[in-house]
Design a protein around this motif. Structure first.
Motif, short mmCIF file in Angstrom:
data_model
loop_
_atom_site.label_atom_id
_atom_site.label_comp_id
_atom_site.label_asym_id
_atom_site.label_seq_id
_atom_site.Cartn_x
_atom_site.Cartn_y
_atom_site.Cartn_z
N UNK A 79 0.83 -1.21 0.00
CA UNK A 79 0.00 0.00 0.00
C UNK A 79 0.86 1.25 0.00
N UNK A 80 1.95 1.24 0.76
CA UNK A 80 2.88 2.37 0.77
C UNK A 80 4.31 1.83 0.72
N UNK A 81 5.25 2.61 0.17
CA UNK A 81 6.65 2.17 0.11
C UNK A 81 7.19 1.87 1.50
N UNK A 82 8.00 0.86 1.58
CA UNK A 82 8.63 0.53 2.85
C UNK A 82 7.88 -0.49 3.68
N UNK A 83 6.63 -0.79 3.31
CA UNK A 83 5.88 -1.80 4.05
C UNK A 83 6.50 -3.17 3.81
N UNK A 84 6.57 -3.97 4.87
CA UNK A 84 7.01 -5.34 4.73
C UNK A 84 6.46 -6.18 5.88
N UNK A 85 6.37 -7.47 5.66
CA UNK A 85 5.95 -8.38 6.73
C UNK A 85 6.46 -9.78 6.42
N UNK A 86 6.61 -10.56 7.49
CA UNK A 86 7.01 -11.95 7.39
C UNK A 86 6.22 -12.72 8.43
N UNK A 87 5.76 -13.89 8.08
CA UNK A 87 5.00 -14.68 9.04
C UNK A 87 4.38 -15.90 8.41
N UNK A 88 3.81 -16.75 9.26
CA UNK A 88 3.10 -17.92 8.76
C UNK A 88 1.88 -17.47 7.98
N UNK A 89 1.62 -18.14 6.86
CA UNK A 89 0.44 -17.83 6.07
C UNK A 89 -0.82 -18.31 6.78
N UNK A 90 -1.80 -17.43 6.86
CA UNK A 90 -3.12 -17.77 7.38
C UNK A 90 -4.11 -17.59 6.22
N UNK A 91 -4.38 -18.65 5.46
CA UNK A 91 -5.21 -18.51 4.26
C UNK A 91 -6.68 -18.31 4.57
N UNK A 92 -7.31 -17.46 3.78
CA UNK A 92 -8.75 -17.21 3.88
C UNK A 92 -9.30 -17.06 2.46
N UNK A 93 -10.37 -17.77 2.17
CA UNK A 93 -11.03 -17.63 0.87
C UNK A 93 -12.28 -16.77 1.06
N UNK A 94 -12.27 -15.60 0.45
CA UNK A 94 -13.36 -14.63 0.61
C UNK A 94 -14.57 -15.04 -0.22
N UNK A 95 -15.73 -14.98 0.41
CA UNK A 95 -16.96 -15.36 -0.30
C UNK A 95 -18.00 -14.24 -0.32
N UNK A 96 -17.62 -13.05 0.20
CA UNK A 96 -18.52 -11.91 0.09
C UNK A 96 -18.90 -11.24 1.39
#
Length: 243
Positions: free
Chosen positions: A47-64
């Motif tokens: 979203x903005x320069x300099x953003x970063x993150x590291x971590x375990x993936x928590x998957x979510x499938x969006x349905x609305x």
């Protein structure tokens, strides 16, 4: 600062090393260890320069409906990165400031969205890591039935992401790494970073990259053997301690 990767056996030292490596270093670490390089499409950006993150993936499938994100937080761990599969849709946004603040309060490390966000101004002010395809003012105008694996798998571009994956997201893009291979990847990426640092230092001191890598020698070898590639040449001179 140490990050917690829920469900993994990674120690603090390894987490610190991973946090200090850039996406390109880690991608090269994957290449060196034979780990398939999986990444979000290039349109998924911070979203903005300099953003970063590291971590375990928590998957979510969006349905609305946003309640799926709140439910995901019920079984999240601090430091997780929510990876949202919205099918790459460009006709709706799937998260905004309410979801973001709720996730931040739960200790989530960031969001990676195969889709769009909204409330850009508010999200920028919050400053919480968000990687998405862009912004749109409207939320969903649909409500689909949840698939059985709504929290087990998220498709991001061509890749399927599960809780067995680690997310590395920075200005270079988003990588997904198998948690079981993290020690090997980090070791290889750290070695590559060291080699690159030495090469860049030598270049600043006036020694060209072509000179350091004996490029003329490579061209001569390729004339003799057209199938001889530059990657193999680099491996050969590294093995001989010449780079």
């Amino acid at each position: 600062m140490f990050l917690y990767f829920g469900g993994t056996s990674l120690n603090e030292s390894l987490l610190e090393q991973l946090h200090q490596l850039t996406g390109p270093h880690i991608a090269d670490g994957c290449l060196r260890t034979g780990v398939p390089i999986r990444f979000a499409p290039a349109e998924v950006k911070p979203l903005t320069p300099g953003m970063e993150c590291r971590g375990r993936a928590l998957p979510v499938r969006h349905v609305g409906s946003i309640d799926v994100f709140f439910e995901a937080l019920e079984h999240s761990s601090r430091g997780d990165v929510i990876v949202i599969d919205n099918g790459g849709r460009t006709d709706e946004a799937c998260i905004g400031d309410i979801v973001l603040l709720e996730a931040q309060a739960a200790g989530i490390a960031g969001f990676v969205i195969w889709g769009l966000h909204r409330d850009s101004k508010e999200l920028r002010e919050i400053g919480f890591p968000v990687f998405s395809m862009g912004a749109l003012p409207t939320g969903p105008q649909r409500l689909h039935q949840r698939p059985p694996d709504v929290f087990q798998r998220a498709n991001i571009g061509a890749h399927s992401i599960t809780t067995e994956d680690i997310v590395v997201a920075d200005a270079n893009g988003v990588l997904f790494l198998p948690s079981a291979k993290i020690p090997e990847i980090v070791e290889a990426a750290t070695a590559y970073r060291g080699t690159e640092a030495r090469q860049l230092k030598a270049m600043r001191e006036g020694r060209t990259y072509r000179d350091q890598t004996q490029f003329s020698k490579y061209l001569k070898r390729r004339e003799e053997n057209p199938s001889y590639g530059f990657r193999q040449h680099l491996k050969d001179i590294e093995a001989a301690g010449e780079v």
